[in-house]
Design a protein around this motif. Structure first.
Motif, PDB file in Angstrom:
ATOM      1  N   THR A 122      47.809  36.734  32.423  1.00 50.00           N
ATOM      2  CA  THR A 122      46.586  37.427  31.139  1.00 50.00           C
ATOM      3  C   THR A 122      45.753  36.819  31.962  1.00 50.00           C
ATOM      4  OG1 THR A 122      47.196  36.084  29.129  1.00 50.00           O
ATOM      5  CG2 THR A 122      48.411  37.813  29.208  1.00 50.00           C
ATOM      6  N   VAL A 123      44.377  37.046  31.942  1.00 52.56           N
ATOM      7  CA  VAL A 123      42.649  36.961  32.094  1.00 52.56           C
ATOM      8  C   VAL A 123      42.252  37.701  30.384  1.00 52.56           C
ATOM      9  CG1 VAL A 123      41.254  36.947  33.280  1.00 52.56           C
ATOM     10  CG2 VAL A 123      43.316  37.069  34.401  1.00 52.56           C
ATOM     11  N   LYS A 124      41.654  36.705  29.956  1.00 50.49           N
ATOM     12  CA  LYS A 124      40.667  36.929  29.079  1.00 50.49           C
ATOM     13  C   LYS A 124      39.484  36.200  29.291  1.00 50.49           C
ATOM     14  CE  LYS A 124      39.637  36.396  24.904  1.00 50.49           C
ATOM     15  NZ  LYS A 124      38.756  38.265  23.679  1.00 50.49           N
ATOM     16  N   THR A 125      38.550  37.465  28.955  1.00 53.21           N
ATOM     17  CA  THR A 125      37.187  37.303  29.717  1.00 53.21           C
ATOM     18  C   THR A 125      36.158  36.724  28.233  1.00 53.21           C
ATOM     19  OG1 THR A 125      36.258  38.996  29.395  1.00 53.21           O
ATOM     20  CG2 THR A 125      37.367  37.556  31.717  1.00 53.21           C
ATOM     21  N   PHE A 126      35.480  35.901  28.476  1.00 53.94           N
ATOM     22  CA  PHE A 126      34.524  35.496  26.783  1.00 53.94           C
ATOM     23  C   PHE A 126      33.169  36.297  26.866  1.00 53.94           C
ATOM     24  CE2 PHE A 126      37.822  32.901  26.547  1.00 53.94           C
ATOM     25  CZ  PHE A 126      38.680  32.656  25.609  1.00 53.94           C
ATOM     26  N   GLY A 127      32.679  36.830  26.429  1.00 58.44           N
ATOM     27  CA  GLY A 127      30.761  37.493  26.001  1.00 58.44           C
ATOM     28  C   GLY A 127      30.449  35.668  27.013  1.00 58.44           C
ATOM     29  N   SER A 128      30.709  34.751  26.598  1.00 61.89           N
ATOM     30  CA  SER A 128      30.431  33.598  27.084  1.00 61.89           C
ATOM     31  C   SER A 128      29.911  33.186  28.701  1.00 61.89           C
ATOM     32  CB  SER A 128      30.056  31.936  26.471  1.00 61.89           C
ATOM     33  OG  SER A 128      31.780  31.986  26.646  1.00 61.89           O
ATOM     34  N   GLY A 129      30.873  34.049  29.581  1.00 59.49           N
ATOM     35  CA  GLY A 129      31.537  33.546  30.935  1.00 59.49           C
ATOM     36  C   GLY A 129      32.427  32.687  30.561  1.00 59.49           C
ATOM     37  N   ALA A 130      33.378  32.340  29.963  1.00 56.01           N
ATOM     38  CA  ALA A 130      33.965  31.063  30.231  1.00 56.01           C
ATOM     39  C   ALA A 130      35.356  32.399  30.182  1.00 56.01           C
ATOM     40  CB  ALA A 130      34.321  30.618  28.839  1.00 56.01           C
ATOM     41  N   LEU A 131      36.409  31.935  30.646  1.00 53.04           N
ATOM     42  CA  LEU A 131      37.598  32.324  31.311  1.00 53.04           C
ATOM     43  C   LEU A 131      38.650  32.288  30.451  1.00 53.04           C
ATOM     44  CD1 LEU A 131      37.456  33.422  34.969  1.00 53.04           C
ATOM     45  CD2 LEU A 131      36.972  34.713  33.167  1.00 53.04           C
ATOM     46  N   ALA A 132      39.839  33.080  30.057  1.00 50.23           N
ATOM     47  CA  ALA A 132      41.173  31.344  29.563  1.00 50.23           C
ATOM     48  C   ALA A 132      41.931  32.760  30.475  1.00 50.23           C
ATOM     49  CB  ALA A 132      41.388  32.237  28.257  1.00 50.23           C
ATOM     50  N   LEU A 133      42.938  31.143  31.767  1.00 49.01           N
ATOM     51  CA  LEU A 133      44.582  32.210  32.499  1.00 49.01           C
ATOM     52  C   LEU A 133      45.475  31.808  31.836  1.00 49.01           C
ATOM     53  CD1 LEU A 133      41.832  31.049  35.856  1.00 49.01           C
ATOM     54  CD2 LEU A 133      41.588  33.391  34.717  1.00 49.01           C
ATOM     55  N   THR A 134      45.850  32.614  31.922  1.00 50.09           N
ATOM     56  CA  THR A 134      47.259  32.384  31.831  1.00 50.09           C
ATOM     57  C   THR A 134      48.936  32.614  31.895  1.00 50.09           C
ATOM     58  OG1 THR A 134      46.619  33.046  29.020  1.00 50.09           O
ATOM     59  CG2 THR A 134      49.856  32.401  29.557  1.00 50.09           C
ATOM     60  N   TYR A 135      48.969  31.395  33.086  1.00 50.45           N
ATOM     61  CA  TYR A 135      50.510  31.815  34.120  1.00 50.45           C
ATOM     62  C   TYR A 135      51.402  31.086  34.042  1.00 50.45           C
ATOM     63  CZ  TYR A 135      46.428  31.775  37.315  1.00 50.45           C
ATOM     64  OH  TYR A 135      44.792  31.504  37.811  1.00 50.45           O
ATOM     65  N   HIS A 136      53.186  31.869  34.429  1.00 51.12           N
ATOM     66  CA  HIS A 136      54.400  31.506  34.143  1.00 51.12           C
ATOM     67  C   HIS A 136      54.459  30.639  35.415  1.00 51.12           C
ATOM     68  CE1 HIS A 136      58.438  31.567  32.125  1.00 51.12           C
ATOM     69  NE2 HIS A 136      57.174  31.173  30.898  1.00 51.12           N
ATOM     70  N   ARG A 137      55.229  29.830  35.314  1.00 53.12           N
ATOM     71  CA  ARG A 137      56.271  29.078  37.296  1.00 53.12           C
ATOM     72  C   ARG A 137      57.074  30.298  37.518  1.00 53.12           C
ATOM     73  NH1 ARG A 137      57.137  24.781  39.619  1.00 53.12           N
ATOM     74  NH2 ARG A 137      56.831  23.757  37.684  1.00 53.12           N
ATOM     75  N   ARG A 138      56.596  30.284  38.970  1.00 56.01           N
ATOM     76  CA  ARG A 138      57.420  32.088  39.510  1.00 56.01           C
ATOM     77  C   ARG A 138      58.732  31.458  39.059  1.00 56.01           C
ATOM     78  NH1 ARG A 138      55.648  34.863  44.785  1.00 56.01           N
ATOM     79  NH2 ARG A 138      54.355  35.346  42.898  1.00 56.01           N
TER      80      ARG A 138
END
Ligand SMILES: NC(=O)c1ccc[n+]([C@@H]2O[C@H](COP(=O)([O-])OP(=O)(O)OC[C@H]3O[C@@H](n4cnc5c(N)ncnc54)[C@H](OP(=O)(O)O)[C@@H]3O)[C@@H](O)[C@H]2O)c1
Length: 193
Positions: free
Chosen positions: A177-193
């Protein structure tokens, strides 16, 4: 079986702290990030800040936290010995003979086997382990990291403490997932392949 998730804040250029280890350089205007943290990863809200939140902060993702001594020291330096009282807390250190709080457990032996054993435990609640940092401990635990949750703040540090201190080895992760914030921050979620 618990998953090990490295959940951490990072600058655009890949640093988790400034060169002195401080976190003061993250931009103050990104106050939408802690709101998301409380809603989605309530365990990441430290004990001493919980009174500021109206959300239900019951554990939803993690029941264990693991941090290196340098990360733990940031709490100790302001007089907090148990920063996440809602978690079973481990501190990784060779120099400590005991922790300053009986509720905080010490990991001083072989790190990878100890973390594998915690992962293999049945938590009973389908909760995982929050790898709280820092770079040195995360670098050693890379072979056991299942998920990454990287909060990318809209700031460049130029130098500082990297996301991992580790030897080069390419490891693939799938973006969840990629969560974008109005402030310009991001939260990137990755799972090991
Ligand atoms: N941005 C974020 O979200 C975030 C999150 C966490 C931390 N941080 C930052 O990260 C910085 C700290 O990271 P760091 O990489 O410098 O240090 P760290 O990983 O937090 O702690 C390093 C310490 O852990 C112990 N250690 C490491 N490997 C060990 C092993 N195999 N067995 C036993 N003990 C072991 C050692 O303590 P002894 O000296 O006692 O042996 C070592 O000095 C801080 O500045 C903090 O601000 C940022």
């Amino acid at each position: 079986m618990r998953e090990l998730t490295y959940f951490v804040a990072m600058s655009i250029d890949g640093f988790i702290a400034d060169p002195e280890g401080g976190a003061e350089s993250y931009p103050a205007h990104c106050d939408d990030v802690p709101v998301w943290m409380a809603d989605t990863y309530p365990e990441t809200i430290p004990t001493h800040m919980r009174a500021d939140y109206t959300q239900d902060l019951t554990n939803r993702n993690f029941d264990i936290g693991i941090q290196g001594l340098k990360t733990y020291r940031m709490a100790l330096d302001v007089g907090i010995t148990r920063p996440y009282a809602h978690l079973r807390q481990f501190v990784v250190s060779r120099s400590l003979k005991e922790t300053p709080d009986p509720a905080v457990e010490l990991l001083s032996g072989e790190l990878l086997p100890a973390v594998r054993a915690l992962k293999a435990e049945d938590s009973g609640q389908n909760l995982g382990i929050w790898l709280q940092g820092g770079a040195e401990v995360a670098g050693q635990l890379l072979p056991e990291i299942d998920r990454l949750v990287i909060k990318v703040y809209p700031v460049v540090f130029g130098s500082g403490v990297p996301l991992f201190s580790a030897e080069f080895e390419a490891r693939n992760f799938d973006l969840e997932t990629v969560k974008t914030f109005g402030s310009g921050a991001l939260a990137l979620t990755y799972h090991r392949r």
